[in-house]
Enzyme design. Sequence first.
Site, PDB file in Angstrom:
ATOM      1  N   GLY A  62       0.808  -1.216   0.000  1.00 48.20           N
ATOM      2  CA  GLY A  62       0.000   0.000   0.000  1.00 48.20           C
ATOM      3  C   GLY A  62       0.840   1.264   0.000  1.00 48.20           C
ATOM      4  O   GLY A  62       0.314   2.349  -0.166  1.00 48.20           O
ATOM      5  N   CYS A  63       2.134   1.117   0.213  1.00 45.36           N
ATOM      6  CA  CYS A  63       3.040   2.265   0.147  1.00 45.36           C
ATOM      7  C   CYS A  63       3.543   2.402  -1.278  1.00 45.36           C
ATOM      8  O   CYS A  63       3.943   1.427  -1.899  1.00 45.36           O
ATOM      9  CB  CYS A  63       4.235   2.067   1.072  1.00 45.36           C
ATOM     10  SG  CYS A  63       3.862   2.295   2.797  1.00 45.36           S
ATOM     11  N   GLU A  64       3.511   3.623  -1.778  1.00 46.45           N
ATOM     12  CA  GLU A  64       4.031   3.886  -3.117  1.00 46.45           C
ATOM     13  C   GLU A  64       5.547   3.711  -3.142  1.00 46.45           C
ATOM     14  O   GLU A  64       6.108   3.198  -4.082  1.00 46.45           O
ATOM     15  CB  GLU A  64       3.643   5.307  -3.532  1.00 46.45           C
ATOM     16  CG  GLU A  64       3.933   5.623  -4.972  1.00 46.45           C
ATOM     17  CD  GLU A  64       3.380   6.981  -5.332  1.00 46.45           C
ATOM     18  OE1 GLU A  64       4.182   7.916  -5.474  1.00 46.45           O
ATOM     19  OE2 GLU A  64       2.150   7.099  -5.478  1.00 46.45           O
TER      20      GLU A  64
END
Length: 145
Positions: A62-64
């Site tokens: 979910g982290c870019e």
Amino acid sequence: MSSAVQPATETFLALKFDSGEILPKFDNANNWQERYRQIMLLGKTLPKLEDEFRVEQAQVRGCESNAWLYHSEIDGKHYYLADSDARIVKGLVALLLTACHGKSADEIAAFDTEAYFDRLGLTGQLSPSRTNGLFALAKAIKASV
């Protein structure tokens, strides 16, 4: 978040966060630029994870940007090690760890991410992708207990 490779217990315990020192810096920041600077400075205090710990199993989904999170329960308290390849994310991770590192499961479960970042004056200042990544990290921390 779990991995066959795990940092030593001493490494978790060595990481210290002084919320009494860190949080007033955000309270006293007059604008977003000052808060952003504090995030960047805080990120520099977070030790770099060794390459052996920068593994896919420890990556936060979910982290870019790439972000890695490790958890260890020691004597009923929860400790974390984390890192990111993005400086702003590393600072945001450090802010989350300031609130959760060394806390009990009940304290972490009661932690309100939105209220915390509202208090720090960061709500609405981060890009949608940063906000999503931040909440993914908070979710991973809460899921670890």
